[in-house]
Design an enzyme around this catalytic site. Sequence first.
Site, mmCIF file in Angstrom:
data_model
loop_
_atom_site.group_PDB
_atom_site.id
_atom_site.type_symbol
_atom_site.label_atom_id
_atom_site.label_comp_id
_atom_site.label_asym_id
_atom_site.label_seq_id
_atom_site.Cartn_x
_atom_site.Cartn_y
_atom_site.Cartn_z
ATOM 1 N N CYS A 434 -12.604 8.558 -8.157
ATOM 2 C CA CYS A 434 -11.278 7.899 -7.488
ATOM 3 C C CYS A 434 -11.145 6.369 -7.877
ATOM 4 O O CYS A 434 -10.185 6.300 -8.344
ATOM 5 C CB CYS A 434 -11.604 8.112 -5.987
ATOM 6 S SG CYS A 434 -11.375 9.800 -5.186
ATOM 7 N N GLU A 436 -14.381 4.573 -8.665
ATOM 8 C CA GLU A 436 -15.826 3.996 -8.802
ATOM 9 C C GLU A 436 -15.944 3.313 -10.350
ATOM 10 O O GLU A 436 -15.549 3.883 -11.229
ATOM 11 C CB GLU A 436 -16.646 5.251 -8.830
ATOM 12 C CG GLU A 436 -16.619 5.912 -7.382
ATOM 13 C CD GLU A 436 -15.480 6.981 -7.469
ATOM 14 O OE1 GLU A 436 -14.423 6.885 -6.689
ATOM 15 O OE2 GLU A 436 -15.587 8.056 -8.225
#
Length: 790
Positions: A434, A436
């Site tokens: 997402c 990171e």
Amino acid sequence: MERGMNNRIKKLRNQSTTTSPHISIERGILVKEVYEKYYGSVEIPILRALTFKHIMENKKLCINEYELIVGEKGEGPQSTPTYPEICCHTLEDLDIMDSRDKISFKVSDEVRKIQEEEIIPYWQNKSIRKKIFDNMTPKWKECYENGIFTEFMEQRAPGHTVADGKIYIKGFKDFKEDIKKSLDSLDYLNDIDAYDKKIQLEAMDICCDAMITFGKRYSKYARKMAEKEKDETRKKELLKIAENCEVVPANPPKTYHQAIQMYWFVHIGVTTELNVWDAFSPGRLDQHLYPFYKKEVEEGKLTREEAKELLENLWVKFNNQPAPPKVGITLKESGTYTDFANLNSGGVRPDGSDGVNDVSYLILDVMDEMKLLQPSSNVQISKKTPQNFIKKACEVSRKGWGQPAFYNTDAAIQEMLRAGKDIVDAREGGVSGCVETGAFGKEAFILTGYMNIPKIIELTLNNGFDKNSNKQLGLRTGDPRELESYDEFFNAFKKQLKYFVDIKVKGNNTIERIYAKHLPSPFLSTIIDDCIKSGKDYNNGGARYNTTYIQGVGIGTVTDCLSSIKYNIYDKKRFTMDELLKALDDNFVGHDGIHSIVSNKTPKYGNDDEYADELMVDAFNTFYNIVNGRRNTKGGHYRIDMLPTTCHVYFGSVMGASANGRLAHKPVSEGISPAKGADTNGPTSVVKSASRMDHLRTGGTLLNQKFTPSVVKGDRGLENMASLVRAYFTMDGHHIQFNVIDKEILIKAQKNPNEYKDLIVRVAGYSDHFNNLDKALQDEIIERTEQSFS
């Protein structure tokens, strides 16, 4: 509407989007065959390598009609393998997968029969999932079962990892040479771990051979197909595929076409070995492909259109691979087919100069034209990024299907430097999954699960007692009616949060060792620095950097709850703690006055309101200080990031009403976005509030913004959108993404799904078909604040 640059791509895309996801049992059978033959007679790393070798030597090959890039995880498009050594699905699981309305997988009678007669009897008491739950404490299980936190590894292997540039300059013959050098340098006299390193390196070597064999199999298969092919054009294409597969993955790629095929073979290898939550990502694809592209274009051997066509082939390959099926709580925290392969474009080069190149723009064109859920595509924006590039990205984004997302390169680099990474490794890194952050090709950055911080506020208000489960889940930190100051209440919250983080980390430490001992990843280890050099596995600290993450969820809800308590009870004395607790117990029914005050007349996060934003900073710093810096079992440390996938819906479903006016069982806020309807002062106020969080101390934060198409139309709208991104990133914001759609369209799509089959929206760190979302998540997206620059 058919999408794709030509008939080839249109047909491949249509095949990808109209084929129903279904369960393949092939991998499950092949894994069982190896374990039955070798388990107990060879060391575990060798067993895992032999398993990988057996799969790559025997899995069915697939070359789809018209395609130019080859390889599937299953037998064909949308065919998803199972991983029984991690999670052995029950027959009930299969029935649920087959029949559920959302994110279903077709299960044939043959698959069900093999699962019942062969897979379940062998694996039901041996899987990693079984080992995890057998070794967790009763308190951990209570917390997990009642929505305090989730656990990624109970159905997935450690991963979320990303390729760097080495696979474009080395083939697996070269990796074998590196392994040999490491084996030859082992010091059995002075290194007590020499034997373990020998076993691990030999396992890596077996995996290299398996990949070389896999490429040769495809080369032979393509030649056989070419012999039977009557169409001369297709015959030449098949022979070109055969030629490419003779070169890669055994050797480094020589051409742009081979470079893409090399990546895809590695992708299939990583995701076949284990389902590494859930995918493997190509990282800085524009940087890796550009040297091949530039050389061949200059030599007249490749046109821009040919390069684009090959990329569109790759997009289809990504979209052919649904995330492996999830069940139970894991489905609730990540209910999507999206495999979370995240592709980075732009950013900076290793020397710090601007990284945008011709392939960066080409990728934006492909993204725009294909409009596929996968891969998740983003743009990295640095201070050096050309304005044309960010405006081009905004132009694609405002078309309203959620891609690309925007990431702050300069912030991501600072995040990595703060975490002890080398400057070049940081510049070559970026984001995956997402949001990171990681050092691509050099880091194991493992997400372990989500923390339901709003529920911990709820437990603090109930002296540690959970009214949803009727259990004493938390500490007895005192009757909140007897807490005489806000500081006393906040200190009680801090004690509860630390208590639950401690439980989570204790579980994580055990789970890390279970994977290190029972499920090493010798193939993945081969392509991640410094596993070959150290002779250690990716799952056992072999990577150059080893980071463990806990993800915080609901900071908007948390902030507004704290604001409600502090402002109304302790500062203004509008009502008492007892009155608030009664209102919460009654879900605000009969307490309209209190509900109106906490919903509409209390400072809220997301409005550039210093009162609320300071409370957000306090909550964030508390979570950060409790988690950050703890040692993991692999020589690295814990960090935090702030994202939800779909977990904010699940977390809200196990909660009663909240002090900010949220009703029982409704979703909590997602990412670092404000709570639903709380942000009333426009997008610039949202980013100002969000920027007060120290993003640079995290491993990633997720901010959603929603606009109607009219707000961002025309040149003015485009400039405003680009300026908002630039402004937020100037304030060290990590990430921002946009839904550009009319609320009325979403409401119509919810009522008449068959008329809006192609409608795509941005959910959290990924996009999904609106029809694939549960109603609660659809409602949450519908109700997000529609921002306006006016």
